[in-house]
Write a protein that holds these residues in place. Structure first.
Motif, PDB file in Angstrom:
ATOM      1  N   VAL A 176       0.628  -1.109  -0.115  1.00  0.00           N
ATOM      2  CA  VAL A 176       0.115  -0.065   0.105  1.00  0.00           C
ATOM      3  C   VAL A 176       0.865   1.423  -0.083  1.00  0.00           C
ATOM      4  CG1 VAL A 176      -2.068  -1.168   1.271  1.00  0.00           C
ATOM      5  CG2 VAL A 176      -0.283  -0.061   2.578  1.00  0.00           C
ATOM      6  N   GLY A 177       0.478   2.439  -0.555  1.00  0.00           N
ATOM      7  CA  GLY A 177       0.792   3.559  -0.670  1.00  0.00           C
ATOM      8  C   GLY A 177       0.258   4.389   0.427  1.00  0.00           C
ATOM      9  N   VAL A 178       0.835   4.907   1.589  1.00  0.00           N
ATOM     10  CA  VAL A 178       0.416   5.914   2.392  1.00  0.00           C
ATOM     11  C   VAL A 178       0.957   7.389   2.216  1.00  0.00           C
ATOM     12  CG1 VAL A 178       0.602   3.937   4.091  1.00  0.00           C
ATOM     13  CG2 VAL A 178       2.361   5.302   4.068  1.00  0.00           C
ATOM     14  N   ARG A 179      -0.132   8.385   2.934  1.00  0.00           N
ATOM     15  CA  ARG A 179       0.102   9.718   2.984  1.00  0.00           C
ATOM     16  C   ARG A 179       0.457  10.209   4.512  1.00  0.00           C
ATOM     17  NH1 ARG A 179      -3.576  14.377   0.124  1.00  0.00           N
ATOM     18  NH2 ARG A 179      -4.615  13.978   1.779  1.00  0.00           N
ATOM     19  N   ILE A 180       1.369  10.966   4.562  1.00  0.00           N
ATOM     20  CA  ILE A 180       1.802  11.319   5.895  1.00  0.00           C
ATOM     21  C   ILE A 180       0.861  12.563   6.167  1.00  0.00           C
ATOM     22  CG2 ILE A 180       3.521  12.486   7.470  1.00  0.00           C
ATOM     23  CD1 ILE A 180       5.527  10.975   5.904  1.00  0.00           C
ATOM     24  N   GLU A 181       0.047  12.622   7.236  1.00  0.00           N
ATOM     25  CA  GLU A 181      -0.744  13.454   7.519  1.00  0.00           C
ATOM     26  C   GLU A 181      -0.285  14.879   8.018  1.00  0.00           C
ATOM     27  OE1 GLU A 181      -3.839  15.516   7.353  1.00  0.00           O
ATOM     28  OE2 GLU A 181      -4.170  13.476   6.762  1.00  0.00           O
ATOM     29  N   GLU A 182      -0.688  15.779   7.472  1.00  0.00           N
ATOM     30  CA  GLU A 182      -0.159  17.401   8.106  1.00  0.00           C
ATOM     31  C   GLU A 182      -1.264  17.817   8.422  1.00  0.00           C
ATOM     32  OE1 GLU A 182       2.481  19.089   4.662  1.00  0.00           O
ATOM     33  OE2 GLU A 182       1.917  17.246   3.822  1.00  0.00           O
ATOM     34  N   THR A 183      -2.383  17.714   8.553  1.00  0.00           N
ATOM     35  CA  THR A 183      -3.452  18.415   8.930  1.00  0.00           C
ATOM     36  C   THR A 183      -4.289  18.131   9.866  1.00  0.00           C
ATOM     37  OG1 THR A 183      -3.675  19.641   6.700  1.00  0.00           O
ATOM     38  CG2 THR A 183      -5.575  19.818   8.278  1.00  0.00           C
ATOM     39  N   TYR A 184      -4.862  16.688   9.824  1.00  0.00           N
ATOM     40  CA  TYR A 184      -5.847  16.023  10.770  1.00  0.00           C
ATOM     41  C   TYR A 184      -4.932  15.118  11.733  1.00  0.00           C
ATOM     42  CZ  TYR A 184      -9.050  17.631   7.528  1.00  0.00           C
ATOM     43  OH  TYR A 184      -9.876  18.472   6.460  1.00  0.00           O
ATOM     44  N   THR A 208      -8.820   9.904   5.490  1.00  0.00           N
ATOM     45  CA  THR A 208      -8.347   8.987   4.472  1.00  0.00           C
ATOM     46  C   THR A 208      -9.061   8.966   3.121  1.00  0.00           C
ATOM     47  OG1 THR A 208      -8.327   7.351   6.564  1.00  0.00           O
ATOM     48  CG2 THR A 208      -8.200   6.403   4.312  1.00  0.00           C
ATOM     49  N   GLN A 209      -9.970   9.174   3.071  1.00  0.00           N
ATOM     50  CA  GLN A 209     -10.901   9.777   1.688  1.00  0.00           C
ATOM     51  C   GLN A 209     -10.171  10.568   0.963  1.00  0.00           C
ATOM     52  OE1 GLN A 209     -14.726  10.736   2.572  1.00  0.00           O
ATOM     53  NE2 GLN A 209     -15.795   8.748   2.557  1.00  0.00           N
ATOM     54  N   LEU A 210      -9.507  11.667   1.878  1.00  0.00           N
ATOM     55  CA  LEU A 210      -8.818  12.677   1.087  1.00  0.00           C
ATOM     56  C   LEU A 210      -7.398  12.008   0.649  1.00  0.00           C
ATOM     57  CD1 LEU A 210      -9.111  15.718   3.506  1.00  0.00           C
ATOM     58  CD2 LEU A 210     -10.502  15.326   1.408  1.00  0.00           C
ATOM     59  N   ALA A 211      -6.757  11.312   1.242  1.00  0.00           N
ATOM     60  CA  ALA A 211      -5.559  10.422   0.714  1.00  0.00           C
ATOM     61  C   ALA A 211      -5.859   9.506  -0.348  1.00  0.00           C
ATOM     62  CB  ALA A 211      -4.844   9.779   2.153  1.00  0.00           C
ATOM     63  N   VAL A 219      -3.373   6.654   5.594  1.00  0.00           N
ATOM     64  CA  VAL A 219      -2.771   7.725   5.823  1.00  0.00           C
ATOM     65  C   VAL A 219      -1.842   7.356   7.097  1.00  0.00           C
ATOM     66  CG1 VAL A 219      -3.271   9.548   7.501  1.00  0.00           C
ATOM     67  CG2 VAL A 219      -4.641   9.182   5.654  1.00  0.00           C
ATOM     68  N   ILE A 220      -0.629   7.930   7.051  1.00  0.00           N
ATOM     69  CA  ILE A 220       0.235   7.851   8.509  1.00  0.00           C
ATOM     70  C   ILE A 220      -0.230   8.938   9.311  1.00  0.00           C
ATOM     71  CG2 ILE A 220       2.459   8.146   9.169  1.00  0.00           C
ATOM     72  CD1 ILE A 220       3.627   6.276   6.913  1.00  0.00           C
ATOM     73  N   TRP A 221      -0.607   8.562  10.388  1.00  0.00           N
ATOM     74  CA  TRP A 221      -1.126   9.640  11.317  1.00  0.00           C
ATOM     75  C   TRP A 221       0.258  10.348  12.146  1.00  0.00           C
ATOM     76  CZ3 TRP A 221      -5.609  11.203  10.439  1.00  0.00           C
ATOM     77  CH2 TRP A 221      -6.571  10.194  10.132  1.00  0.00           C
ATOM     78  N   THR A 222      -0.108  11.461  12.411  1.00  0.00           N
ATOM     79  CA  THR A 222       1.327  12.128  13.042  1.00  0.00           C
ATOM     80  C   THR A 222       0.541  12.714  14.405  1.00  0.00           C
ATOM     81  OG1 THR A 222       0.723  13.936  11.724  1.00  0.00           O
ATOM     82  CG2 THR A 222       2.696  12.661  11.234  1.00  0.00           C
ATOM     83  N   GLU A 232       0.969   6.132  13.722  1.00  0.00           N
ATOM     84  CA  GLU A 232       0.064   5.187  13.282  1.00  0.00           C
ATOM     85  C   GLU A 232       0.027   5.124  11.986  1.00  0.00           C
ATOM     86  OE1 GLU A 232      -3.361   4.150  15.558  1.00  0.00           O
ATOM     87  OE2 GLU A 232      -2.273   3.319  17.179  1.00  0.00           O
ATOM     88  N   ALA A 233      -0.283   3.862  11.186  1.00  0.00           N
ATOM     89  CA  ALA A 233      -0.517   3.800   9.573  1.00  0.00           C
ATOM     90  C   ALA A 233      -1.853   3.380   9.724  1.00  0.00           C
ATOM     91  CB  ALA A 233       0.378   2.926   9.148  1.00  0.00           C
ATOM     92  N   GLY A 234      -2.821   4.296   9.147  1.00  0.00           N
ATOM     93  CA  GLY A 234      -4.013   3.870   9.232  1.00  0.00           C
ATOM     94  C   GLY A 234      -4.751   3.519  10.590  1.00  0.00           C
ATOM     95  N   ALA A 235      -5.310   2.154  10.621  1.00  0.00           N
ATOM     96  CA  ALA A 235      -5.714   1.748  11.630  1.00  0.00           C
ATOM     97  C   ALA A 235      -4.923   0.574  12.274  1.00  0.00           C
ATOM     98  CB  ALA A 235      -7.190   0.895  11.549  1.00  0.00           C
TER      99      ALA A 235
END
Length: 355
Positions: A176-184, A208-211, A219-222, A232-235
């Motif tokens: 899977v490809g993940v995006r590092i979250e910068e806002t949420y 996650t929908q936005l990603a 999403v990778i949560w920050t 974390e990575a998603g759930a």
């Protein structure tokens, strides 16, 4: 009720759906077995635990779960080995964590014997639903919700505890490809991020929908403060390999204490694979990717066991990870699933026999 000799009554279905299931083509979590376990908290105690035919439930519109979100859950699996033996994987860890979540959301804790005997009785009853196809298993969902009535903003006076099962195939297909979250943010200090509360997951869906719309799967949560550290990575919990060292974030108010995460750390320790449980900054990740030290990233959790990450995105740029012939992700997934399916020795006594 004498919990030391607890016997769970079973009401068998008269309309089994087993023959209608295509076990060679199982979606994840969309097919349910013939039975479920149910128990009710009222008048100050958990009572009337039983296994009944899988069925719809009826709730008053003022049931507090609808208004104040008092609902928690766990995720587990049952496995069938080549000889037909049925096994659970570290179920007591799920029982403990369910009560940690319950305490945080002011839900009455479930006695261990009710959880364990209810779980075992249900899996024994529906053992024919456990698939044998490689990568498939019986997904088990224990959950509790506030079924007591009232619009007053306070804990409910009644709760319902259910365990339901679903024969399921693989959760994720491929990397899977993940995006590092910068806002949420997924969770905040002092919050409920460490609990498996339903609202934690509801709040993840929109980011996650936005990603996904941006070409990623997760999403990778920050951290909630400066979005400086990955958490974390998603759930799933997240692991990062820099050089030969395996890194993962420490558990906290914001990070779930994953059973698979703990198992990976224990296996790594036993195999002398260097590990570090510490904060991992986004900048450290980018620097390691730039100088070639970043070897792999993967998520860990019950549903997928281990989900390799093929790329990550940050500030509009996508970074590809190397394709390794001998990855930690593949190694640990095999080690864990071999124990789960009774294909290897279990030096940690993680397997729990059911049948």
């Amino acid at each position: 009720m004498d919990l030391s000799t607890l016997q769970i009554p079973v009401q068998k279905t008269t309309d089994s759906q087993l023959a209608n299931v295509d076990f060679s083509n199982l979606p994840f979590g969309k097919v349910n077995t013939d039975h479920m376990f149910i128990c009710t908290f009222k008048d100050g105690s958990w009572q009337d635990p039983k296994v009944v035919p899988y069925q719809a439930i009826s709730l008053d519109p003022s049931a507090k779960v609808f208004h104040y979100g008092q609902t928690i859950f766990e995720g587990m699996k049952a496995y069938k080995d080549s000889k037909g033996g049925v096994w659970l994987f570290r179920p007591e860890e799920n029982q403990k964590r369910l009560n940690i979540s319950a305490k945080r959301l002011a839900i009455p804790e479930v006695p261990k014997d009710i959880f364990m005997e209810g779980l075992k009785t249900l899996v024994e009853t529906d053992h024919e639903w456990i698939p044998r196809t490689e990568g498939s298993s019986l997904y088990i969902r224990p959950f509790i919700f506030a079924s007591g009535r009232g619009f007053h903003a306070s804990p409910a006076d009644e709760y319902t505890f259910i365990i339901a099962c679903s024969p399921s195939g693989s959760y994720f297909a491929g990397k899977v490809g993940v995006r590092i979250e910068e806002t949420y943010s997924r969770a905040a200090n002092g919050g409920v991020g460490y609990a498996k509360a339903g609202g934690n997951y509801a709040g993840q869906f929109y980011p996650t929908q936005l990603a996904v719309a941006d070409g990623y799967q997760q999403v990778i949560w920050t951290d909630d403060n400066a979005h400086e550290y990955i958490e974390e990575a998603g759930a799933m919990n997240i692991f990062v390999r820099i050089g030969d060292t395996l890194l993962t974030s420490p558990t906290s108010d914001r990070i779930l204490d994953g059973v698979t995460r703990k198992s990976i750390l224990k296996l790594a320790e036993a195999e002398n694979i260097p590990t570090e449980v510490r904060k991992i900054s986004v900048q450290e990740l980018l620097e390691a990717q730039k100088n070639g030290a970043l070897k792999e990233m993967f998520g860990s959790g019950t549903a997928a066991v281990i989900s390799p990450i093929s790329s990550f995105g940050y500030k509009g740029q996508r970074y590809e990870l190397p394709q390794l012939e001998e990855s930690y992700a593949a190694h640990f997934k095999k080690r864990i699933t071999d124990i789960q399916y009774n294909r290897a020795e279990d030096p940690f006594d993680w397997r729990y026999p059911v049948k």
